[in-house]
Write a protein that holds these residues in place. Structure first.
Motif, short mmCIF file in Angstrom:
data_model
loop_
_atom_site.label_atom_id
_atom_site.label_comp_id
_atom_site.label_asym_id
_atom_site.label_seq_id
_atom_site.Cartn_x
_atom_site.Cartn_y
_atom_site.Cartn_z
N ALA A 64 -35.22 -40.22 20.14
CA ALA A 64 -34.45 -41.40 19.73
C ALA A 64 -34.11 -42.27 20.94
CB ALA A 64 -33.18 -40.97 19.01
N ILE A 65 -33.75 -41.63 22.03
CA ILE A 65 -33.43 -42.39 23.25
C ILE A 65 -34.67 -43.14 23.75
CG2 ILE A 65 -32.84 -42.12 25.70
CD1 ILE A 65 -30.90 -39.84 24.76
N LYS A 66 -35.81 -42.48 23.74
CA LYS A 66 -37.06 -43.12 24.20
C LYS A 66 -37.50 -44.23 23.26
CE LYS A 66 -39.06 -39.16 26.68
NZ LYS A 66 -40.13 -38.13 26.66
N ASN A 67 -37.21 -44.08 21.96
CA ASN A 67 -37.67 -45.04 20.96
C ASN A 67 -36.80 -46.28 20.84
OD1 ASN A 67 -39.73 -43.28 20.26
ND2 ASN A 67 -38.61 -42.38 18.53
N ILE A 97 -28.48 -37.87 27.15
CA ILE A 97 -27.40 -38.63 26.50
C ILE A 97 -26.48 -39.24 27.54
CG2 ILE A 97 -25.31 -38.36 25.09
CD1 ILE A 97 -26.89 -36.22 23.48
N ILE A 98 -26.12 -38.48 28.55
CA ILE A 98 -25.23 -38.97 29.61
C ILE A 98 -25.89 -40.11 30.39
CG2 ILE A 98 -24.12 -38.34 31.79
CD1 ILE A 98 -23.79 -35.48 30.49
N ARG A 99 -27.16 -39.96 30.72
CA ARG A 99 -27.88 -41.01 31.48
C ARG A 99 -27.99 -42.30 30.68
NH1 ARG A 99 -31.40 -36.80 33.02
NH2 ARG A 99 -32.88 -37.48 31.42
N SER A 100 -28.07 -42.18 29.36
CA SER A 100 -28.27 -43.36 28.51
C SER A 100 -27.01 -44.20 28.33
CB SER A 100 -28.79 -42.94 27.14
OG SER A 100 -27.78 -42.23 26.43
N LYS A 101 -25.84 -43.64 28.76
CA LYS A 101 -24.55 -44.34 28.70
C LYS A 101 -24.09 -44.64 27.26
CE LYS A 101 -25.09 -46.37 33.30
NZ LYS A 101 -24.30 -45.31 33.93
N LEU A 102 -24.44 -43.73 26.35
CA LEU A 102 -23.93 -43.85 24.99
C LEU A 102 -22.40 -43.79 25.00
CD1 LEU A 102 -26.44 -41.40 23.29
CD2 LEU A 102 -26.13 -43.77 22.58
N ARG A 103 -21.78 -44.54 24.11
CA ARG A 103 -20.32 -44.55 24.03
C ARG A 103 -19.79 -43.38 23.21
NH1 ARG A 103 -16.34 -46.32 20.52
NH2 ARG A 103 -17.95 -46.89 19.01
#
Length: 368
Positions: A64-67, A97-103
Motif C-alpha cells: 500500500a505504501i509503494k502503491n 510505516i514510520i518512514r512514510s510519516k503516516l499520521r
C-alpha cells in the motif's frame, strides 16, 4: 491500546470493510503468511490500497505504501491485522510505516504471532503516530480463525466436503451426478481457497479425479494433491499419478514393496513414510503436523465415505461443507449411502446454510 474514548466513524468502518474485502480476496493464496488488506486515506480520499502478495511477501502495508498516488505524510492507514514489527525474511512493516510519516494507523486485531503481538502499538506510539485498534474486531477475528488456529496449534486448518443426494447417497451406479453446475463451481472455489487437497488412494482408484480448480482464470491456483496410500496401491495410469511431481503431489505410505517405491520415486513423486495405528489407519495428527512443516496451511478433504466418517468421528475437521442435491439417486443397482451423517450432526453443533444461488441444491456449513 484503544480505549472507550476512541470512537470510530462510519467512514472508519467503511474503510476497514474495504480492507477486509481485500484480505478475503487473497485468502488461501498467501503461503504461510496471513492474508491482510490495507487502505490508506488522506483528506477523506483513498490514495492507496494494498494486499499481502501471492506466497506472502511483500506484506499488505508495504504494498500500500509503494502503491500510493500521493505523499503519505499525515495520512491514515487502515489494516486488518496488526502490522509486523520483527525482522524476518523482510524488514518489519513498522519501519516502512514510520518512514512514510503516516499520521495515524488503525488496525483491527492483534496478531497471535508472539514476535508481533501487542508490540506494534508501542513502537508506533513512540514515534508519535496515533494508533487505534478494535475497529470491526469481531468481524475481522472471524476471518482470521484459520490463521489463528495455524499459529496456535502448528497445524493446518482442515475443511471437509462431501456431496449427497436427496436420499443421502454418495454413489449410485445408475445415476452418477449428484449436484448441479452451481454447486460444482463452489467446489472448485473451495479448491481455489485451499492450498492443499487430500484424498485416499481408494477415492483416487475409484474416481480417477483431477482435484484441480477449473474456474476460468484460476486454474493456476489449483491445490497441492495429498494422497494417503498405505501400500502404494494407487493406479499408476491415473491422472494424478501421470501429472505428479515433487511440487504438486505428496503420497503418505507405511509399507510397500521396493519396486513400487522405486516406481513412485522414478516419477519424481514426494513419498513420505508415516506410522499407522492398530486399525491400520494413518494418524491424522502426525500427517497434518508434517504437512504444516511443509507449508500447508489450509487443507480441503474430498474423501469418500470411509475417510470422511473417520475424520468426522474423531473431530478432525475444523469445518465441513455438506452439499445436498435436489434429486434422489437410484437404489436399484449398486449404491452407497453416506454413513457419517448422524455423527456429523452430533459432533458439529454449529450449522449455517450458505445463502448463495445454488438452485435447488443446498450447502450447509458445520462447525464444532
Amino acid at each position: 491500546m484503544s480505549t472507550k474514548k476512541d470512537k470510530f466513524s462510519k467512514e472508519d468502518k467503511f474503510y476497514m470493510d474495504l480492507a477486509l474485502d481485500l484480505a478475503r480476496s487473497k485468502e488461501g493464496l498467501t503461503g504461510t503468511n496471513p492474508s491482510v488488506g490495507c487502505i490508506i486515506v488522506k483528506n477523506d480520499k483513498i490514495i492507496s490500497v494494498g494486499q499481502t502478495s501471492f506466497n506472502g511477501r511483500p506484506h499488505a502495508e508495504v504494498n500500500a505504501i509503494k502503491n500510493s498516488i500521493e505523499n503519505l505524510k499525515d495520512a491514515t492507514m487502515y489494516v486488518t491485522l496488526e502490522p509486523c514489527s520483527h525482522h524476518g525474511v523482510t524488514a518489519p512493516c513498522t519501519s516502512s510505516i514510520i518512514r512514510s510519516k503516516l499520521r495515524e494507523v488503525i488496525y483491527s486485531v492483534n496478531d497471535i504471532d508472539k514476535r508481533v503481538k501487542g508490540k506494534t502499538y508501542k513502537i508506533l506510539k513512540s514515534k508519535k503516530i496515533i494508533v487505534k485498534t478494535g475497529l470491526l474486531k469481531e468481524k475481522v477475528k472471524q476471518f482470521y480463525v484459520p490463521y489463528f488456529f495455524n499459529r496456535k496449534n502448528k497445524l493446518p486448518y482442515i475443511s471437509g466436503k462431501i456431496a449427497i443426494s436427496k436420499n443421502n447417497l454418495i454413489y449410485s451406479k445408475k445415476n452418477t451426478k449428484i449436484t448441479n453446475l452451481k454447486s460444482d463451481k463452489f467446489t472448485h472455489f473451495l479448491r481455489y481457497k485451499n492450498d492443499s487437497i487430500l484424498i485416499s488412494y481408494k477415492t483416487l482408484n475409484k474416481d480417477n479425479p483431477k482435484l484441480n480448480c477449473r474456474l476460468k482464470g484460476l486454474e493456476k491456483f489449483s491445490p497441492k494433491r495429498i494422497i494417503l496410500d498405505n501400500k502404494l496401491k494407487t493406479n499408476t495410469n491415473s491422472y494424478l499419478f501421470k501429472t505428479a511431481n515433487k511440487e504438486n503431489t505428496i503420497f503418505f505410505y507405511n509399507e510397500a514393496i521396493k519396486t513400487k517405491i522405486l516406481e513412485f520415486k522414478k516419477n519424481k513423486i514426494t513419498l513420505l513414510k508415516s506410522d499407522i495405528n492398530y486399525e491400520k489407519k494413518f494418524n491424522p495428527t502426525l500427517i497434518f503436523k508434517k504437512l504444516y512443516s511443509l507449508g500447508c496451511r489450509n487443507i480441503l478433504v474430498e474423501g469418500g465415505d470411509e475417510i470422511t466418517k473417520y475424520f468426522i468421528n474423531n473431530k478432525i475437521f475444523n469445518q465441513f461443507f455438506l452439499f445436498k442435491g435436489s434429486k434422489n439417486l437410484s437404489k436399484s443397482f449398486e449404491f452407497k449411502e453416506f454413513s457419517g451423517l448422524k455423527i456429523l450432526k452430533k459432533n458439529y453443533k454449529k450449522r449455517l446454510k450458505i445463502n448463495s444461488n445454488f438452485g435447488k441444491d443446498t450447502v450447509t456449513l458445520y462447525k464444532n
